[in-house]
Design a protein around this motif. Sequence first.
Motif, short mmCIF file in Angstrom:
data_model
loop_
_atom_site.label_atom_id
_atom_site.label_comp_id
_atom_site.label_asym_id
_atom_site.label_seq_id
_atom_site.Cartn_x
_atom_site.Cartn_y
_atom_site.Cartn_z
N ALA A 128 0.83 -1.21 0.00
CA ALA A 128 0.00 0.00 0.00
C ALA A 128 0.86 1.26 0.00
O ALA A 128 0.57 2.24 -0.71
CB ALA A 128 -0.93 0.00 1.21
N LEU A 129 1.94 1.23 0.78
CA LEU A 129 2.82 2.40 0.85
C LEU A 129 3.50 2.66 -0.49
O LEU A 129 3.57 3.80 -0.95
CB LEU A 129 3.87 2.18 1.94
CG LEU A 129 4.76 3.38 2.25
CD1 LEU A 129 3.98 4.44 3.03
CD2 LEU A 129 5.98 2.94 3.07
N SER A 130 3.99 1.60 -1.13
CA SER A 130 4.66 1.75 -2.43
C SER A 130 3.71 2.29 -3.48
O SER A 130 4.07 3.16 -4.28
CB SER A 130 5.24 0.40 -2.88
OG SER A 130 6.19 -0.08 -1.96
N THR A 131 2.47 1.78 -3.49
CA THR A 131 1.49 2.22 -4.48
C THR A 131 1.13 3.68 -4.28
O THR A 131 1.13 4.47 -5.24
CB THR A 131 0.21 1.36 -4.37
OG1 THR A 131 0.55 -0.02 -4.59
CG2 THR A 131 -0.81 1.80 -5.40
N SER A 132 0.86 4.08 -3.05
CA SER A 132 0.50 5.47 -2.77
C SER A 132 1.68 6.40 -3.02
O SER A 132 1.51 7.51 -3.55
CB SER A 132 0.00 5.62 -1.33
OG SER A 132 -1.21 4.93 -1.13
N PRO A 176 -6.67 -1.17 9.05
CA PRO A 176 -6.86 -0.41 7.81
C PRO A 176 -5.51 0.01 7.21
O PRO A 176 -5.14 1.19 7.24
CB PRO A 176 -7.68 0.80 8.28
CG PRO A 176 -7.21 1.03 9.68
CD PRO A 176 -6.94 -0.35 10.25
N LEU A 177 -4.78 -0.95 6.67
CA LEU A 177 -3.40 -0.71 6.26
C LEU A 177 -3.24 0.30 5.13
O LEU A 177 -2.30 1.10 5.14
CB LEU A 177 -2.73 -2.03 5.91
CG LEU A 177 -2.62 -2.99 7.10
CD1 LEU A 177 -2.08 -4.34 6.68
CD2 LEU A 177 -1.74 -2.39 8.20
N PRO A 178 -4.13 0.33 4.11
CA PRO A 178 -4.01 1.40 3.11
C PRO A 178 -4.14 2.78 3.73
O PRO A 178 -3.42 3.72 3.36
CB PRO A 178 -5.16 1.10 2.14
CG PRO A 178 -5.36 -0.38 2.26
CD PRO A 178 -5.14 -0.68 3.72
N PRO A 233 -9.55 -0.22 13.98
CA PRO A 233 -9.63 -1.49 13.25
C PRO A 233 -11.09 -1.92 13.08
O PRO A 233 -12.00 -1.26 13.59
CB PRO A 233 -8.88 -2.45 14.15
CG PRO A 233 -9.18 -1.94 15.53
CD PRO A 233 -9.24 -0.43 15.40
N GLU A 234 -11.29 -3.02 12.37
CA GLU A 234 -12.63 -3.54 12.13
C GLU A 234 -12.69 -5.03 12.45
O GLU A 234 -11.83 -5.80 12.01
CB GLU A 234 -13.04 -3.31 10.67
CG GLU A 234 -14.40 -3.88 10.31
CD GLU A 234 -14.71 -3.76 8.82
OE1 GLU A 234 -15.83 -4.14 8.42
OE2 GLU A 234 -13.84 -3.30 8.07
N LEU A 235 -13.70 -5.44 13.19
CA LEU A 235 -13.89 -6.85 13.51
C LEU A 235 -14.57 -7.53 12.33
O LEU A 235 -15.68 -7.16 11.94
CB LEU A 235 -14.73 -7.00 14.77
CG LEU A 235 -15.08 -8.44 15.19
CD1 LEU A 235 -13.82 -9.24 15.46
CD2 LEU A 235 -15.97 -8.42 16.42
N VAL A 236 -13.90 -8.53 11.75
CA VAL A 236 -14.43 -9.28 10.61
C VAL A 236 -14.87 -10.65 11.12
O VAL A 236 -14.03 -11.47 11.53
CB VAL A 236 -13.37 -9.42 9.50
CG1 VAL A 236 -13.94 -10.21 8.33
CG2 VAL A 236 -12.88 -8.05 9.05
N LEU A 237 -16.16 -10.92 11.10
CA LEU A 237 -16.70 -12.14 11.66
C LEU A 237 -16.84 -13.22 10.58
O LEU A 237 -17.36 -12.96 9.50
CB LEU A 237 -18.04 -11.88 12.32
CG LEU A 237 -18.00 -10.95 13.55
CD1 LEU A 237 -19.40 -10.67 14.04
CD2 LEU A 237 -17.15 -11.58 14.64
N ARG A 238 -16.38 -14.42 10.92
CA ARG A 238 -16.53 -15.58 10.02
C ARG A 238 -17.00 -16.78 10.87
O ARG A 238 -17.46 -16.59 11.98
CB ARG A 238 -15.20 -15.87 9.33
CG ARG A 238 -14.70 -14.72 8.46
CD ARG A 238 -13.50 -15.13 7.63
NE ARG A 238 -13.03 -14.04 6.77
CZ ARG A 238 -12.08 -13.17 7.13
NH1 ARG A 238 -11.47 -13.30 8.30
NH2 ARG A 238 -11.71 -12.20 6.30
#
Length: 348
Positions: free
Chosen positions: A98-102, A307-309, A340-345
């Motif tokens: 993400a860092l390289s792209t931005s 949220p790494l990007p 952050p975001e909780l992703v439930l599976r």
Amino acid sequence: MEQQSPDLDGVGVRHRATIAEIARAADVSRQTVSNVLNAPHRVREETRRRVEQVIADTGYRPLKSAQSLRTRRSNLLAVGFQSPGAEPSPVLDVFLHALSTSAQTLGYQILLLTAGSDGAEIQAYTEAVVDYAVDGIVLTGTHTHDERIDWLRRQRLPFVTFGRPWGALGGHSWVDVDGAAGTRAATEHLARAGHTRIAFLGWPAGSGSGDDRLQGWKQACGRAGLPTRGLLRRSANTIEDGRKTCAAVLDQPRPPTAIVCVSDALAVGAWLEMRDRGLVPGRDVALIGFDDSTTASVIGLSSVAQPLPAVADACLDALRGQLGSEGPSSGRWRQVLLQPELVLRESG
């Protein structure tokens, strides 16, 4: 293969167009072309449009070396990270991409520096500044008593850290993800689902981010009136350690019905240990990791996503706020804490 430039001299040429050729084709001076590229507000609109059309027709791109001489900038950012242990680092991989792209969209290139210790990383920074004249530095993996942060501050180099200072003296720009909020959300979700014994598999004490995530579990258990005694296990960040620590909590006389992990590496180890015992994660024992790795999505592991990007963009914003000055100062420090975001599976 380079594209053929339009005929600027009456004959097609296969070379990179120069400012002199642009000026001749647009019937303006070379200074006017330079102004259009670097200070368009100084040029009349009609003239600017004419020059811009010639630039577009020729596919002209300014030479980076010439820009560097003019601006005294290398447009190069160094990113330092210490080599991970036995397990790969999905967080670092996604962050670097993400860092390289931005950075590329902003006209910067990334120079990756790997090291095995703070001292070795400081030496790599020294060489990058001397040999490549890097404009700024992105430091990752902050920890307590971080020698790298103190050194960068003393050198007055533009830098930002992915991670809070965790007790380092003085101020600087940093971007981080609220780990406590992530594990707190995971634990609260499990408590709402009816779990009354929720274990936590963490890292050894003294890890800044690990201790932060541990606090989120403790806070959620405290608010819900749930016990924590005997439900905390610490280990290194490997899948095998995840197996061992999971086994330790499951072998208790009163085992937990849910487990929150400080990382997906430990959670995957716990997932494997459960399957070996004939337990189904999510049905027999709920399980939630941290980092939302590709593995988590493949095996159906609930996890906390960073949220790494957004982290990468905030790091670049913090660096750009320092560039153009004589060095970092408190007026330009940017300190950003992202959620952050909780992703439930299936597992949780």
